[in-house]
Design an enzyme around this catalytic site. Structure first.
Site, short mmCIF file in Angstrom:
data_model
loop_
_atom_site.label_atom_id
_atom_site.label_comp_id
_atom_site.label_asym_id
_atom_site.label_seq_id
_atom_site.Cartn_x
_atom_site.Cartn_y
_atom_site.Cartn_z
N ASP A 25 16.83 -60.82 -18.17
CA ASP A 25 17.80 -60.78 -18.78
C ASP A 25 18.09 -61.86 -19.88
O ASP A 25 17.68 -63.15 -19.45
CB ASP A 25 19.13 -60.39 -18.10
CG ASP A 25 19.12 -59.07 -17.55
OD1 ASP A 25 18.24 -58.22 -17.72
OD2 ASP A 25 20.22 -58.75 -16.82
N HIS A 76 20.57 -55.15 -23.92
CA HIS A 76 21.45 -55.94 -22.98
C HIS A 76 22.90 -56.14 -23.76
O HIS A 76 23.42 -57.27 -23.43
CB HIS A 76 20.84 -57.03 -22.66
CG HIS A 76 21.48 -57.53 -21.23
ND1 HIS A 76 22.15 -56.84 -20.12
CD2 HIS A 76 21.71 -58.78 -20.86
CE1 HIS A 76 22.49 -57.73 -19.23
NE2 HIS A 76 22.40 -59.11 -19.68
N HIS A 80 26.45 -60.02 -24.91
CA HIS A 80 26.86 -60.36 -23.67
C HIS A 80 28.29 -60.25 -23.08
O HIS A 80 28.58 -60.98 -22.52
CB HIS A 80 26.02 -61.46 -23.27
CG HIS A 80 25.71 -61.34 -21.84
ND1 HIS A 80 26.40 -61.72 -20.81
CD2 HIS A 80 24.50 -60.96 -21.00
CE1 HIS A 80 25.90 -61.67 -19.56
NE2 HIS A 80 24.68 -61.15 -19.85
N HIS A 170 16.20 -63.88 -15.02
CA HIS A 170 16.71 -64.41 -16.46
C HIS A 170 15.59 -65.34 -17.05
O HIS A 170 15.33 -66.25 -16.37
CB HIS A 170 17.91 -65.06 -16.20
CG HIS A 170 19.02 -64.01 -15.87
ND1 HIS A 170 19.40 -63.75 -14.52
CD2 HIS A 170 20.01 -63.60 -16.49
CE1 HIS A 170 20.36 -62.96 -14.34
NE2 HIS A 170 20.84 -62.86 -15.62
#
Length: 204
Positions: A25, A76, A80, A170
């Site tokens: 991510d 995503h 964010h 990540h």
């Protein structure tokens, strides 16, 4: 989040037995994502990259490399943000904006998944489904955003992985060098223990 999610959030892999899926991510990151791509290529592992639109606009060439290396893309969100209390209309606008950013980098990109920032789903699974995106959860999160050190990340991966698990990692949002180093070490250890790496299961 309250209430029942009416659209499935995928958190398991395709295939049976000792299989796992690595997902990353918050990228692309100009330092850590290229290093991670080198690691995955060397070990011949395909992964899912859940991309943040701001980062895509800043580093489109890395998105092109992710696709060229055969990895799967996920949405995503654009910035964010926590979508947990957003209206469906606002969620849809954000997801469309993020898809558009990805397709500015790779015009024919196939974007298979959506992952809500912070795992704060709210009404996003239904909206994502209406846009043709599968909501992607996880079975194992090793909290690599801390970061606790490469050795500890390796331990958490080896101790925590279970057959069929989607693993949350990540490659952006901060210094992810420990994550990259841990992945480089863990892949051969798991393979030696007869693990395979695959993609997430499609929702039924």
């Amino acid at each position: 989040m309250s209430g029942r999610v009416s659209h499935p959030i995928v958190d398991t892999t395709r295939g049976d037995g000792r299989v796992a899926c690595l997902t990353f991510d918050d990228g692309p990151d100009p330092t850590d994502t290229p290093r991670l791509l080198d690691v995955l290529r060397r070990h011949r592992v395909s992964a899912v990259f859940c991309l943040v639109g701001d980062q895509v606009d800043a580093h489109p060439e890395i998105v092109r490399r992710i696709v060229a290396d055969g990895h799967t893309l996920g949405n995503h969100s654009m910035h964010h943000d926590d979508m947990g209390n957003w209206t469906p209309e606002r969620i849809a606008a954000d997801l469309r904006e993020t898809d558009a950013a990805i397709r500015r980098a790779v015009p024919d990109a196939r974007i298979g998944y959506f992952r809500a920032p912070y795992g704060s789903w709210g009404q996003s699974p239904a909206v994502a489904a209406s846009l043709g995106l599968r909501s992607l959860g996880w079975r194992l999160a090793i909290t690599d955003w801390e970061p606790p050190g490469t050795d500890e990340l390796v331990r958490r991966l080896l101790d925590g992985v279970t057959p069929g698990a989607v693993v949350l990692l990540h490659d952006g949002g901060g210094d992810r060098s420990q994550t990259v180093d841990a992945v480089d070490r863990v892949i051969p250890l798991l393979r030696a223990d007869h693990w395979r790496f695959t993609l997430p299961e499609r929702p039924r």
